[in-house]
Design an enzyme around this catalytic site. Structure first.
Site, short mmCIF file in Angstrom:
data_model
loop_
_atom_site.label_atom_id
_atom_site.label_comp_id
_atom_site.label_asym_id
_atom_site.label_seq_id
_atom_site.Cartn_x
_atom_site.Cartn_y
_atom_site.Cartn_z
CB SER A 168 -0.96 -0.06 1.20
OG SER A 168 -1.90 0.95 1.11
CG HIS A 374 -5.74 -2.16 0.41
ND1 HIS A 374 -5.08 -1.74 -0.72
CD2 HIS A 374 -5.17 -1.50 1.45
CE1 HIS A 374 -4.15 -0.87 -0.37
NE2 HIS A 374 -4.17 -0.70 0.93
#
Ligand code: NAG
Length: 401
Positions: A168, A374
């Site tokens: 990320s 995610h």
């Protein structure tokens, strides 16, 4: 879900009031202790940046299973995401977490911690209590912190290049560094971007809908209020709330899962709840509000560019009305992207945009499991087979192993 969103500003306000800058790491099970508890050797290193931040690097120098301390062990740097810290590469334990898999494959594993998180909350020049301490965002983490960590590791290990893997925000800072200081491309043997984030045109997460227009536009009240502060500080109150709602057998388990949902917003089919609960103990780990604001600016502008301070200040800082773009064509290091279909923050269409801009990209891997989201890159039960094994395999390829 809704309740949590309404509660968030209250929690933020409360936590600000109770923020304890002296919070000591003694109360926390730190990354090095975690590593040792899993049977591996651990070291703690400190890197001081040119602007005074003291960054903590944890290291698994070798694997006790291989007894390879006297053999060649190429260095790998692992870099965490927003609100996170080095624990994110350890919490699923030796059989699944990337840090251990790499150590067991014969690598010298270094775990970075960005300025402002629980492990890197000191500055030789500025007090933690001064707003100036929080005057940074992931631009500085990329161009200053990651650069300093890389130089430190190469110096310590006497290698000329290292492998890098980030999750990320750990991918954003890689792209920022290599586009803004392209000379660092030569120091990267290979880069591995897990859930890469640079463009935010299609994010499905509620975070964008709720906070985007309020906070992402320079000059709004919210923007003024939030700039240069600590965003969701790591402190006892916030932490205990998270811990109580996520502890095993907690009646609030659904709140915990929804908390994850709020940020990842992609379901929790793959989640390893034990690992998530361990992770919560040291999360959210502290970051500057500017990091969040900068991401929301990207969502409003649809551009991958520097922080927007508003026209007047932009002219002073950048010499132009709008902030300059990051030039992704300058990322020339061998780079592999691993992204997933169900990522509500950095989803497949935004990855398409990124991949098109990264003209030197080596590999664009899409995780084949539809539901993978995610946060699954760090807490899924199946992340070993779906992601981590591939990363180790690719790195082995570069080392001729
Ligand atoms: C889930 O996390 C726990 C806690 O770290 C770990 O012991 C276990 O191996 C993990 N399981 C999987 C399948 O990832």
């Amino acid at each position: 879900m809704r309740v949590l969103i309404y509660l968030l500003p209250v929690l933020l306000a409360l936590s600000q009031a109770h923020a304890d800058p002296k919070l000591s790491l003694r109360d926390i099970f730190t990354s090095d202790e975690r590593i040792r508890s899993h049977g591996y050797p651990a070291e703690v290193h400190e890197v001081v940046t040119k602007d005074g931040y003291v960054l903590k690097l944890f290291r698994i120098p070798y694997s006790h299973k291989l007894n390879n301390e006297n053999e060649k062990r190429p260095p790998v740097l692992l870099q965490h995401g927003l609100f996170s810290n080095s624990d994110c590469f350890l919490c699923s334990g030796p059989d699944n977490s990337l840090a251990y898999l790499l150590a067991d494959a014969g690598y010298d594993v270094w775990l970075g911690n960005a300025r402002g998180n629980i492990y890197s909350r000191a500055n030789k020049l500025i007090s933690l209590k001064h707003p100036k301490f929080w005057h940074f965002d992931w631009h500085e983490i990329g161009t200053i912190d990651i650069a300093a960590m890389i130089d430190y590791i190469l110096d310590e290990t006497q290698y000329e290049q290292l492998h890098y893997a980030g999750h990320s925000q750990g991918t954003t800072v890689y792209l920022v560094l290599l586009s803004e200081r392209p000379e660092y491309n030569a120091k990267i043997k290979s880069g591995h971007l897990l859930a890469p984030c640079a463009f935010f045109d299609h994010g499905r997460s509620a975070v964008f809908r709720w906070f985007g227009p309020l906070v992402g536009t320079p000059g709004t009240v919210w923007n003024q209020l939030l700039v240069d502060t600590e965003l969701i500080p790591y402190n006892n109150l916030v932490n205990r709330l998270a811990d109580n709602s996520c502890g095993s057998g907690s009646p609030y388990e659904s709140i915990c899962k929804n908390g994850f949902l709020m940020f990842a917003n992609g379901g929790y089919e793959n989640i390893n709840l034990t690992s998530a609960q361990l992770l919560i103990e040291t999360h959210p780990a502290g970051s500057s509000s500017n990091q969040g604001i900068h991401y929301l600016q990207l969502a409003s502008s649809h551009e991958f560019r520097q922080y927007d301070w508003g026209t007047k200040k932009n002219r002073e800082i950048y010499g132009q009305d709008l902030p300059p773009d990051y030039d992704l064509s300058k990322v020339t290091a061998k780079t592999h992207s691993y992204s997933s279909q169900n990522d509500a923050l950095c989803g497949p269409q935004d990855v398409d945009t990124l991949v098109a801009e990264l003209i030197h990209l080596t590999e664009d891997h899409r995780v084949p499991l539809e539901s993978f989201n995610h946060l699954d890159f760090i807490v899924a039960r199946n992340m070993k087979e779906l992601v981590n094994d591939l990363v180790v395999d690719r790195i082995n390829g570069y080392e001729g192993r």
